[in-house]
Motif scaffolding. Sequence first.
Motif, PDB file in Angstrom:
ATOM      1  N   ARG A 248      53.860  53.815  59.357  1.00 53.63           N
ATOM      2  CA  ARG A 248      55.319  53.904  59.372  1.00 53.63           C
ATOM      3  C   ARG A 248      55.730  55.222  58.695  1.00 53.63           C
ATOM      4  O   ARG A 248      56.323  55.214  57.609  1.00 53.63           O
ATOM      5  CB  ARG A 248      55.926  52.703  58.640  1.00 53.63           C
ATOM      6  CG  ARG A 248      55.564  51.362  59.248  1.00 53.63           C
ATOM      7  CD  ARG A 248      56.162  50.158  58.524  1.00 53.63           C
ATOM      8  NE  ARG A 248      56.076  50.148  57.078  1.00 53.63           N
ATOM      9  CZ  ARG A 248      55.007  49.729  56.366  1.00 53.63           C
ATOM     10  NH1 ARG A 248      53.922  49.324  56.973  1.00 53.63           N
ATOM     11  NH2 ARG A 248      55.036  49.733  55.053  1.00 53.63           N
ATOM     12  N   PRO A 249      55.403  56.362  59.312  1.00 52.57           N
ATOM     13  CA  PRO A 249      55.600  57.649  58.647  1.00 52.57           C
ATOM     14  C   PRO A 249      57.044  57.926  58.217  1.00 52.57           C
ATOM     15  O   PRO A 249      57.253  58.629  57.229  1.00 52.57           O
ATOM     16  CB  PRO A 249      55.111  58.680  59.668  1.00 52.57           C
ATOM     17  CG  PRO A 249      54.892  57.953  60.939  1.00 52.57           C
ATOM     18  CD  PRO A 249      54.828  56.495  60.642  1.00 52.57           C
ATOM     19  N   ALA A 250      58.016  57.376  58.896  1.00 51.60           N
ATOM     20  CA  ALA A 250      59.414  57.599  58.512  1.00 51.60           C
ATOM     21  C   ALA A 250      59.739  56.976  57.160  1.00 51.60           C
ATOM     22  O   ALA A 250      60.724  57.342  56.525  1.00 51.60           O
ATOM     23  CB  ALA A 250      60.352  57.044  59.580  1.00 51.60           C
TER      24      ALA A 250
ATOM     25  N   GLU B 109      41.712  47.077  48.064  1.00 44.45           N
ATOM     26  CA  GLU B 109      42.275  46.139  49.036  1.00 44.45           C
ATOM     27  C   GLU B 109      43.131  45.157  48.247  1.00 44.45           C
ATOM     28  O   GLU B 109      42.666  44.554  47.278  1.00 44.45           O
ATOM     29  CB  GLU B 109      41.168  45.395  49.783  1.00 44.45           C
ATOM     30  CG  GLU B 109      41.717  44.407  50.801  1.00 44.45           C
ATOM     31  CD  GLU B 109      40.626  43.613  51.503  1.00 44.45           C
ATOM     32  OE1 GLU B 109      40.995  42.751  52.328  1.00 44.45           O
ATOM     33  OE2 GLU B 109      39.435  43.823  51.234  1.00 44.45           O
ATOM     34  N   TRP B 110      44.371  44.992  48.676  1.00 42.75           N
ATOM     35  CA  TRP B 110      45.357  44.194  47.952  1.00 42.75           C
ATOM     36  C   TRP B 110      45.798  42.984  48.761  1.00 42.75           C
ATOM     37  O   TRP B 110      45.803  43.018  49.993  1.00 42.75           O
ATOM     38  CB  TRP B 110      46.597  45.033  47.674  1.00 42.75           C
ATOM     39  CG  TRP B 110      46.379  46.126  46.677  1.00 42.75           C
ATOM     40  CD1 TRP B 110      45.719  47.308  46.893  1.00 42.75           C
ATOM     41  CD2 TRP B 110      46.822  46.151  45.331  1.00 42.75           C
ATOM     42  NE1 TRP B 110      45.735  48.056  45.747  1.00 42.75           N
ATOM     43  CE2 TRP B 110      46.395  47.378  44.774  1.00 42.75           C
ATOM     44  CE3 TRP B 110      47.538  45.260  44.539  1.00 42.75           C
ATOM     45  CZ2 TRP B 110      46.672  47.734  43.460  1.00 42.75           C
ATOM     46  CZ3 TRP B 110      47.812  45.619  43.232  1.00 42.75           C
ATOM     47  CH2 TRP B 110      47.384  46.834  42.698  1.00 42.75           C
ATOM     48  N   GLU B 111      46.226  41.954  48.040  1.00 42.03           N
ATOM     49  CA  GLU B 111      46.951  40.836  48.625  1.00 42.03           C
ATOM     50  C   GLU B 111      48.134  40.560  47.706  1.00 42.03           C
ATOM     51  O   GLU B 111      47.962  40.457  46.484  1.00 42.03           O
ATOM     52  CB  GLU B 111      46.086  39.585  48.738  1.00 42.03           C
ATOM     53  CG  GLU B 111      46.882  38.406  49.297  1.00 42.03           C
ATOM     54  CD  GLU B 111      46.020  37.166  49.473  1.00 42.03           C
ATOM     55  OE1 GLU B 111      45.601  36.924  50.607  1.00 42.03           O
ATOM     56  OE2 GLU B 111      45.785  36.477  48.471  1.00 42.03           O
TER      57      GLU B 111
ATOM     58  N   GLN C  33      56.454  31.282  52.559  1.00 41.98           N
ATOM     59  CA  GLN C  33      55.535  32.157  51.844  1.00 41.98           C
ATOM     60  C   GLN C  33      55.438  33.497  52.568  1.00 41.98           C
ATOM     61  O   GLN C  33      55.237  33.538  53.784  1.00 41.98           O
ATOM     62  CB  GLN C  33      54.160  31.504  51.743  1.00 41.98           C
ATOM     63  CG  GLN C  33      53.202  32.273  50.868  1.00 41.98           C
ATOM     64  CD  GLN C  33      51.864  31.578  50.753  1.00 41.98           C
ATOM     65  OE1 GLN C  33      51.199  31.354  51.747  1.00 41.98           O
ATOM     66  NE2 GLN C  33      51.491  31.229  49.531  1.00 41.98           N
ATOM     67  N   ALA C  34      55.600  34.584  51.834  1.00 42.46           N
ATOM     68  CA  ALA C  34      55.433  35.933  52.377  1.00 42.46           C
ATOM     69  C   ALA C  34      54.118  36.482  51.844  1.00 42.46           C
ATOM     70  O   ALA C  34      53.860  36.423  50.642  1.00 42.46           O
ATOM     71  CB  ALA C  34      56.595  36.820  51.945  1.00 42.46           C
ATOM     72  N   VAL C  35      53.283  36.985  52.743  1.00 41.60           N
ATOM     73  CA  VAL C  35      51.975  37.514  52.379  1.00 41.60           C
ATOM     74  C   VAL C  35      51.835  38.921  52.942  1.00 41.60           C
ATOM     75  O   VAL C  35      52.154  39.163  54.107  1.00 41.60           O
ATOM     76  CB  VAL C  35      50.832  36.623  52.931  1.00 41.60           C
ATOM     77  CG1 VAL C  35      49.474  37.192  52.562  1.00 41.60           C
ATOM     78  CG2 VAL C  35      50.975  35.188  52.438  1.00 41.60           C
ATOM     79  N   MET C  36      51.361  39.833  52.108  1.00 39.45           N
ATOM     80  CA  MET C  36      51.027  41.192  52.540  1.00 39.45           C
ATOM     81  C   MET C  36      49.589  41.455  52.126  1.00 39.45           C
ATOM     82  O   MET C  36      49.187  41.098  51.016  1.00 39.45           O
ATOM     83  CB  MET C  36      51.961  42.208  51.908  1.00 39.45           C
ATOM     84  CG  MET C  36      53.389  42.076  52.392  1.00 39.45           C
ATOM     85  SD  MET C  36      54.446  43.385  51.773  1.00 39.45           S
ATOM     86  CE  MET C  36      53.749  44.796  52.571  1.00 39.45           C
ATOM     87  N   ARG C  37      48.840  42.081  53.027  1.00 40.15           N
ATOM     88  CA  ARG C  37      47.447  42.423  52.738  1.00 40.15           C
ATOM     89  C   ARG C  37      47.132  43.795  53.302  1.00 40.15           C
ATOM     90  O   ARG C  37      47.712  44.202  54.297  1.00 40.15           O
ATOM     91  CB  ARG C  37      46.496  41.421  53.386  1.00 40.15           C
ATOM     92  CG  ARG C  37      46.517  40.059  52.805  1.00 40.15           C
ATOM     93  CD  ARG C  37      45.441  39.191  53.436  1.00 40.15           C
ATOM     94  NE  ARG C  37      45.590  37.819  52.977  1.00 40.15           N
ATOM     95  CZ  ARG C  37      45.565  36.760  53.767  1.00 40.15           C
ATOM     96  NH1 ARG C  37      45.393  36.895  55.069  1.00 40.15           N
ATOM     97  NH2 ARG C  37      45.705  35.554  53.264  1.00 40.15           N
ATOM     98  N   GLY C  38      46.151  44.441  52.696  1.00 38.19           N
ATOM     99  CA  GLY C  38      45.656  45.687  53.254  1.00 38.19           C
ATOM    100  C   GLY C  38      45.159  46.652  52.203  1.00 38.19           C
ATOM    101  O   GLY C  38      45.305  46.427  51.004  1.00 38.19           O
ATOM    102  N   PRO C  39      44.585  47.754  52.677  1.00 36.56           N
ATOM    103  CA  PRO C  39      44.048  48.757  51.765  1.00 36.56           C
ATOM    104  C   PRO C  39      45.105  49.752  51.299  1.00 36.56           C
ATOM    105  O   PRO C  39      46.081  50.019  51.990  1.00 36.56           O
ATOM    106  CB  PRO C  39      42.977  49.466  52.598  1.00 36.56           C
ATOM    107  CG  PRO C  39      43.436  49.291  54.009  1.00 36.56           C
ATOM    108  CD  PRO C  39      44.182  47.999  54.063  1.00 36.56           C
TER     109      PRO C  39
ATOM    110  N   PHE D  23      49.155  54.197  52.129  1.00 35.42           N
ATOM    111  CA  PHE D  23      49.523  52.797  51.956  1.00 35.42           C
ATOM    112  C   PHE D  23      49.447  52.083  53.303  1.00 35.42           C
ATOM    113  O   PHE D  23      50.198  52.407  54.209  1.00 35.42           O
ATOM    114  CB  PHE D  23      50.957  52.799  51.411  1.00 35.42           C
ATOM    115  CG  PHE D  23      51.443  51.504  50.885  1.00 35.42           C
ATOM    116  CD1 PHE D  23      51.057  51.056  49.645  1.00 35.42           C
ATOM    117  CD2 PHE D  23      52.321  50.733  51.631  1.00 35.42           C
ATOM    118  CE1 PHE D  23      51.543  49.857  49.144  1.00 35.42           C
ATOM    119  CE2 PHE D  23      52.807  49.545  51.150  1.00 35.42           C
ATOM    120  CZ  PHE D  23      52.409  49.111  49.892  1.00 35.42           C
ATOM    121  N   TYR D  24      48.510  51.131  53.426  1.00 38.56           N
ATOM    122  CA  TYR D  24      48.314  50.395  54.679  1.00 38.56           C
ATOM    123  C   TYR D  24      48.660  48.913  54.546  1.00 38.56           C
ATOM    124  O   TYR D  24      48.370  48.132  55.438  1.00 38.56           O
ATOM    125  CB  TYR D  24      46.858  50.528  55.153  1.00 38.56           C
ATOM    126  CG  TYR D  24      46.473  51.931  55.526  1.00 38.56           C
ATOM    127  CD1 TYR D  24      46.715  52.428  56.798  1.00 38.56           C
ATOM    128  CD2 TYR D  24      45.864  52.766  54.594  1.00 38.56           C
ATOM    129  CE1 TYR D  24      46.343  53.716  57.153  1.00 38.56           C
ATOM    130  CE2 TYR D  24      45.492  54.060  54.941  1.00 38.56           C
ATOM    131  CZ  TYR D  24      45.745  54.522  56.208  1.00 38.56           C
ATOM    132  OH  TYR D  24      45.377  55.804  56.544  1.00 38.56           O
TER     133      TYR D  24
END
Length: 120
Positions: free
Chosen positions: A37-39, A79-81, A91-97, A112-113
Motif C-alpha cells: 500500500r505505497p500511498a 513476524e508479528w500477530e 475479533q480483529a487479527v493482523m499478521r505478517g512480517p 511493513f507487511y
Amino acid sequence: MTTTDPIERLRDAINSHDPQRIADCFTPDYRAELPHRPAESFTGSDRVHANWVAVLARLPDIRAEVLRRAAAGDELWSEWEMVGTAPDGTQAVMRGPVIMATRDGRIAWTRFYLSPVPGL
C-alpha cells in the motif's frame, strides 16, 4: 525493567496501549514503507503517534506478539500477530512480517507487511 531490544521494546509499548510510548520507539525521522500500500507510506515518529491513537481508539485491547525474529546487525526481521476487539465486538487479527533498521537503539526504518486476516 525496560528492555533495550527494539523489537521487545515495541511489543511492550504496543501492549501498554500508550501511543507516546509506542512513538518513542522510533527515531524522529523514521521512515515507514508499505510495499503493498505505497500511498500509505510515511515519515516521522509524530505520524506513528497519530496512527496509534487511531488504532487504539478502534482496538483498545490490542495485544501484540512476536512470533519469530532474526537479526543481521542493525537490520531486524520479525513476524508479528496483533489481536484486538473491534467496535462491533468481533475479533480483529493482523499478521505478517516487519523488516526494521535501527539507529541508536530506536527504529529508523521499516518495510511493513502486516495485514488484516479476514474471517477469524
